[in-house]
Design a protein around this motif. Structure first.
Motif, PDB file in Angstrom:
ATOM      1  N   VAL A   1      10.107  -1.700   4.127  1.00 11.44           N
ATOM      2  CA  VAL A   1       9.661  -0.339   5.012  1.00 11.44           C
ATOM      3  C   VAL A   1       8.551  -0.473   5.510  1.00 11.44           C
ATOM      4  O   VAL A   1       7.312  -0.751   4.407  1.00 11.44           O
ATOM      5  CB  VAL A   1       9.703   0.843   3.469  1.00 11.44           C
ATOM      6  N   LEU A   2       8.160   0.355   7.294  1.00 10.23           N
ATOM      7  CA  LEU A   2       7.039   0.188   7.611  1.00 10.23           C
ATOM      8  C   LEU A   2       6.904   0.986   7.790  1.00 10.23           C
ATOM      9  O   LEU A   2       7.418   1.762   8.166  1.00 10.23           O
ATOM     10  CB  LEU A   2       7.390  -0.528   8.476  1.00 10.23           C
ATOM     11  N   GLU A   3       5.367   1.218   7.609  1.00  6.35           N
ATOM     12  CA  GLU A   3       5.236   2.705   8.074  1.00  6.35           C
ATOM     13  C   GLU A   3       4.326   2.364   9.412  1.00  6.35           C
ATOM     14  O   GLU A   3       4.117   2.205   9.893  1.00  6.35           O
ATOM     15  CB  GLU A   3       3.273   3.026   7.802  1.00  6.35           C
ATOM     16  N   ILE A   4       5.418   3.871   9.912  1.00  8.08           N
ATOM     17  CA  ILE A   4       4.795   4.919  11.615  1.00  8.08           C
ATOM     18  C   ILE A   4       3.010   4.686  11.695  1.00  8.08           C
ATOM     19  O   ILE A   4       3.059   6.017  10.576  1.00  8.08           O
ATOM     20  CB  ILE A   4       5.819   5.051  12.214  1.00  8.08           C
ATOM     21  N   PRO A   5       2.105   3.839  12.196  1.00 11.41           N
ATOM     22  CA  PRO A   5       0.732   4.604  12.010  1.00 11.41           C
ATOM     23  C   PRO A   5       0.890   5.792  12.907  1.00 11.41           C
ATOM     24  O   PRO A   5       1.726   5.877  14.354  1.00 11.41           O
ATOM     25  CB  PRO A   5       0.044   3.018  13.136  1.00 11.41           C
ATOM     26  N   ASN A   6      -0.530   6.588  12.324  1.00  6.75           N
ATOM     27  CA  ASN A   6      -0.669   8.104  12.983  1.00  6.75           C
ATOM     28  C   ASN A   6      -2.171   7.781  13.575  1.00  6.75           C
ATOM     29  O   ASN A   6      -2.962   6.157  13.473  1.00  6.75           O
ATOM     30  CB  ASN A   6      -1.110   8.978  11.982  1.00  6.75           C
ATOM     31  N   ALA A   7      -2.117   8.111  14.858  1.00  2.00           N
ATOM     32  CA  ALA A   7      -3.042   8.072  15.745  1.00  2.00           C
ATOM     33  C   ALA A   7      -4.460   8.798  15.059  1.00  2.00           C
ATOM     34  O   ALA A   7      -5.118   7.740  15.781  1.00  2.00           O
ATOM     35  CB  ALA A   7      -3.497   9.383  16.635  1.00  2.00           C
ATOM     36  N   GLU A   8      -4.122   9.460  13.575  1.00  8.83           N
ATOM     37  CA  GLU A   8      -5.586   9.315  12.889  1.00  8.83           C
ATOM     38  C   GLU A   8      -5.430   7.854  11.240  1.00  8.83           C
ATOM     39  O   GLU A   8      -4.911   7.987  11.155  1.00  8.83           O
ATOM     40  CB  GLU A   8      -5.903  10.990  12.026  1.00  8.83           C
ATOM     41  N   ARG A   9      -7.226   7.646  11.270  1.00  5.92           N
ATOM     42  CA  ARG A   9      -6.902   7.250  10.065  1.00  5.92           C
ATOM     43  C   ARG A   9      -8.053   7.415   9.156  1.00  5.92           C
ATOM     44  O   ARG A   9      -8.878   7.723   9.183  1.00  5.92           O
ATOM     45  CB  ARG A   9      -7.793   5.485  11.239  1.00  5.92           C
ATOM     46  N   ASP A  10      -7.887   7.254   7.928  1.00  2.16           N
ATOM     47  CA  ASP A  10      -9.158   8.136   7.372  1.00  2.16           C
ATOM     48  C   ASP A  10      -9.753   6.818   7.279  1.00  2.16           C
ATOM     49  O   ASP A  10     -11.052   7.492   6.689  1.00  2.16           O
ATOM     50  CB  ASP A  10      -8.114   7.912   5.982  1.00  2.16           C
ATOM     51  N   SER A  11      -9.855   5.707   7.557  1.00  2.00           N
ATOM     52  CA  SER A  11     -10.891   5.047   7.419  1.00  2.00           C
ATOM     53  C   SER A  11     -10.697   4.046   9.042  1.00  2.00           C
ATOM     54  O   SER A  11      -9.370   3.357   9.017  1.00  2.00           O
ATOM     55  CB  SER A  11     -10.685   3.749   6.953  1.00  2.00           C
TER      56      SER A  11
END
Length: 219
Positions: free
Chosen positions: A140-150
Motif C-alpha cells: 500500500v503506497l502513500e499518495i504524497p501531499n504537497a505539504e510535508r511535516d519535514s
C-alpha cells in the motif's frame, strides 16, 4: 567520525508516551508550511528583525485555514515556547497530537495576535501497489501531499505490505520509502508509474529503510 544526532527530549517523551498508550505515533496536522524569518523578510513585512517563522502557505480547508492563519503571518510563539525558526515550528507541531489545542502567537501587519488551532487528523490517501505494477502487489503506497511535516521527507512511503504477497516476497516492508526507480528519483505516484515502465523486465528500487539506504532488484 564524531558526528552525533539528537532530537528534543520533549519530543522523545511525547513519542514514548504515545507508543506506550496506543502502540503507534499519532501525529496531527496543522496544514501550513513555513520558513525562517530573515532580516530581509522582516524589513519587507515592515516588522522588527526578530526570531520567528513566516507562514508561506496555508492548505485549503486545513485546521490552520479554519483557525484564520494566512500566508505572511510570522509565528513567534507556539504552545508557550518561543519560535526561533521554521524548524522550531515543525518540532512544536510534531509534538501535537490529534485533538490538541495548538496556541500560536504571531505578527500580522506588525500587530501581535494569538489564536488556537485545533490539531486535525491527517488524511492519508493511498493506492494499491498492484495499480502501479503487478510486482508491487500487496503493498500500500502513500499518495504524497504537497505539504510535508519535514522538508527532509523524500520519495514514496510504503504504508503497509501484506504477508505472502508479491511485494512481501520480493522484500518490501512497511515503513520503506522508495527514493528512486530504475535510477530515477520519484516524488509522485505518476513518476513512480513512469519510471517503472522504463524497464519492463526488471525494476531497480532505491529504498530507504530506517537509517539505511539499499537497492532492491525486482524481476
Amino acid at each position: 567520525m564524531g558526528i552525533g544526532f539528537a532530537i528534543p527530549v520533549q519530543m522523545a517523551q511525547r513519542i514514548m508516551a504515545q507508543l506506550v498508550e496506543y502502540g503507534q505515533v499519532s501525529r496531527g496536522l496543522l496544514g501550513l508550511q513555513a520558513q525562517t524569518l530573515t532580516p530581509e523578510l522582516a524589513q519587507a513585512f515592515g516588522i522588527p528583525n526578530q526570531p520567528g517563522a513566516v507562514i508561506t502557505q496555508v492548505e485549503a480547508d486545513s485546521a490552520a485555514e479554519r483557525a484564520g492563519l494566512v500566508a505572511s503571518d510570522v509565528v513567534i510563539e507556539a504552545n508557550g515556547s518561543p519560535i526561533q525558526s521554521a524548524m522550531d515550528l515543525r518540532n512544536a507541531a510534531g509534538m501535537a497530537r490529534v485533538g490538541d489545542k495548538f496556541k500560536i502567537v504571531f505578527l500580522r501587519d506588525g500587530e501581535k495576535k494569538s489564536l488556537v488551532v485545533p490539531v486535525a487528523k491527517p488524511t492519508v490517501t493511498a493506492v494499491e501497489g498492484a495499480e502501479v505494477d503487478e510486482r508491487l502487489s500487496g503493498a500500500v503506497l502513500e499518495i504524497p501531499n504537497a505539504e510535508r511535516d519535514s522538508e527532509q521527507a523524500k520519495g514514496i512511503a510504503i504504508l503497509a505490505v501484506r504477508e505472502n504477497t508479491t511485494a512481501w516476497r520480493v522484500g518490501l516492508r512497511a515503513g520503506d520509502r522508495i527514493l528512486m526507480v530504475n535510477k530515477k528519483p520519484v516524488q509522485t505516484i505518476e513518476e513512480l508509474v513512469r519510471n517503472v515502465r522504463l524497464k519492463k523486465i526488471q525494476m531497480l528500487l532505491n529504498i530507504q529503510r530506517g537509517g539505511e539506504i539499499l537497492f532492491l532488484l525486482i524481476r
